[in-house]
Design a protein around this motif. Sequence first.
Motif, short mmCIF file in Angstrom:
data_model
loop_
_atom_site.label_atom_id
_atom_site.label_comp_id
_atom_site.label_asym_id
_atom_site.label_seq_id
_atom_site.Cartn_x
_atom_site.Cartn_y
_atom_site.Cartn_z
N TYR A 70 -8.58 -18.08 9.21
CA TYR A 70 -7.17 -17.81 8.93
C TYR A 70 -6.42 -17.32 10.16
O TYR A 70 -5.18 -17.30 10.17
N GLY A 71 -7.14 -16.97 11.23
CA GLY A 71 -6.48 -16.46 12.42
C GLY A 71 -6.27 -17.49 13.51
O GLY A 71 -5.55 -17.23 14.48
N VAL A 72 -6.87 -18.68 13.36
CA VAL A 72 -6.83 -19.67 14.44
C VAL A 72 -5.40 -20.10 14.76
O VAL A 72 -4.94 -20.00 15.91
N VAL A 73 -4.68 -20.59 13.78
CA VAL A 73 -3.33 -21.09 14.04
C VAL A 73 -2.39 -19.97 14.47
O VAL A 73 -1.63 -20.13 15.44
N PRO A 74 -2.38 -18.80 13.80
CA PRO A 74 -1.52 -17.71 14.28
C PRO A 74 -1.81 -17.30 15.72
O PRO A 74 -0.88 -17.02 16.48
N VAL A 75 -3.09 -17.26 16.11
CA VAL A 75 -3.42 -16.90 17.49
C VAL A 75 -2.88 -17.94 18.45
O VAL A 75 -2.28 -17.61 19.49
N LEU A 76 -3.07 -19.21 18.14
CA LEU A 76 -2.56 -20.27 19.01
C LEU A 76 -1.04 -20.21 19.12
O LEU A 76 -0.48 -20.40 20.21
N GLU A 77 -0.38 -19.94 18.01
CA GLU A 77 1.09 -19.84 18.05
C GLU A 77 1.54 -18.66 18.89
O GLU A 77 2.57 -18.72 19.57
N SER A 78 0.73 -17.59 18.87
CA SER A 78 1.12 -16.38 19.62
C SER A 78 0.96 -16.55 21.12
O SER A 78 1.62 -15.87 21.90
N VAL A 79 0.07 -17.46 21.55
CA VAL A 79 -0.16 -17.66 22.99
C VAL A 79 0.36 -19.02 23.46
O VAL A 79 0.11 -19.42 24.61
N LYS A 80 1.09 -19.70 22.60
CA LYS A 80 1.54 -21.07 22.91
C LYS A 80 2.26 -21.15 24.24
O LYS A 80 2.03 -22.08 25.04
N ASP A 81 3.12 -20.20 24.53
CA ASP A 81 3.92 -20.26 25.76
C ASP A 81 3.08 -20.01 27.01
O ASP A 81 3.54 -20.28 28.12
N SER A 82 1.86 -19.48 26.83
CA SER A 82 1.00 -19.19 27.98
C SER A 82 0.01 -20.32 28.26
O SER A 82 -0.64 -20.33 29.31
N LEU A 83 -0.13 -21.25 27.33
CA LEU A 83 -1.07 -22.35 27.50
C LEU A 83 -0.48 -23.41 28.43
O LEU A 83 0.65 -23.85 28.25
N ARG A 84 -1.29 -23.81 29.42
CA ARG A 84 -0.85 -24.82 30.38
C ARG A 84 -1.43 -26.19 30.00
O ARG A 84 -2.53 -26.27 29.46
N PRO A 85 -0.73 -27.28 30.30
CA PRO A 85 -1.32 -28.61 30.11
C PRO A 85 -2.63 -28.71 30.88
O PRO A 85 -2.75 -28.24 32.01
N GLY A 86 -3.63 -29.31 30.25
CA GLY A 86 -4.95 -29.40 30.86
C GLY A 86 -5.91 -28.30 30.43
O GLY A 86 -7.11 -28.39 30.70
N THR A 87 -5.38 -27.27 29.77
CA THR A 87 -6.25 -26.22 29.24
C THR A 87 -7.04 -26.76 28.05
O THR A 87 -6.52 -27.53 27.24
N ALA A 139 -12.62 -33.24 29.06
CA ALA A 139 -12.49 -31.97 28.35
C ALA A 139 -13.59 -31.83 27.29
O ALA A 139 -14.17 -30.76 27.10
N LEU A 140 -13.88 -32.92 26.59
CA LEU A 140 -14.96 -32.90 25.60
C LEU A 140 -16.29 -32.61 26.29
O LEU A 140 -17.11 -31.83 25.77
N ALA A 141 -16.51 -33.20 27.46
CA ALA A 141 -17.74 -32.94 28.21
C ALA A 141 -17.85 -31.47 28.59
O ALA A 141 -18.95 -30.89 28.56
N THR A 142 -16.73 -30.86 28.93
CA THR A 142 -16.73 -29.43 29.25
C THR A 142 -17.11 -28.61 28.02
O THR A 142 -17.89 -27.64 28.11
N ALA A 143 -16.57 -28.98 26.86
CA ALA A 143 -16.90 -28.28 25.62
C ALA A 143 -18.39 -28.42 25.29
O ALA A 143 -19.04 -27.47 24.83
N GLU A 144 -18.93 -29.61 25.51
CA GLU A 144 -20.36 -29.84 25.25
C GLU A 144 -21.22 -28.97 26.17
O GLU A 144 -22.22 -28.39 25.73
N GLU A 145 -20.83 -28.89 27.42
CA GLU A 145 -21.57 -28.03 28.36
C GLU A 145 -21.46 -26.56 27.97
O GLU A 145 -22.43 -25.81 28.03
#
Length: 265
Positions: A70-87, A139-145
């Motif tokens: 239940y916290g995933v979307v609210p957390v993402l919305e709270s940091v949305k302005d800090s996320l850079r493309p490519g993150t 990015a998927l390869a990074t997540a797998e690693e």
Amino acid sequence: MEIVIIGVGNMGGAVLSGLLKAGHAPESVTAVVRREERAAEIASTYGVRSLPAEAAVAAADVVVLGVKPYGVVPVLESVKDSLRPGTLVVSLAAGITTAQMEAAVPDGVDVVRVMPNTPALIGQGMSVLAAGAHCRAEALATAEELMGAVGEVVTVPESSVDAAGALSGSGPAYVFLVAEALIEAGVHLGLTRADATTLVTQTLVGSSQLLADTGTHPALLREQVTSPGGTTAASLRVFEERGLRAAFLEATRANRDRSRELAAD
């Protein structure tokens, strides 16, 4: 690579520990936690600093979400302005789809959904990954690693995540239930609880390792233990008569369906 872990509970903590054991420098990992005493504990145990979410995410290459579903979307919305493309954003929460996460982040942010399990706490986890619709291959390869630091990894289409999670995500609970039942059975047969626990625990450990090391189909391994008309055959006949296979099928279907309900909610 700068990694931020938001929510360092069981799963977030397992990923943090696994990353450090895999060779990631403590200064490359930042924790985001609510309580100051937890931040101090993390710093003392792992040598990892803690920062407020927005400041941490602004410098991150990878953001791992160890919060409740239940916290995933609210957390993402709270940091949305800090996320850079490519993150890269990696969620460890059950039931939250990549589409739900992608809707909460800016364009150009890669999203991967992970269904881990608790053996990750000892580096023996089984993680199921699914990439978002706009996630880049690198990015998927990074997540797998990343998840490989705490165990094995399997990547599946998102349509299969709920089914896979019904096996591996909740699977440890099934194994622990079997262990509990066998230990109780041993006590009823006259063994001490300590002896029954040792017998069952090592039998599960050894059998699992045999299955993993040999790659032999479990049916063949089962047959190797089962002599015609013998004691094991007598036990297995009872399991079949009581519908053990059908119970597992019904249980995993219920698990998959509940995961879908959580996503819909």
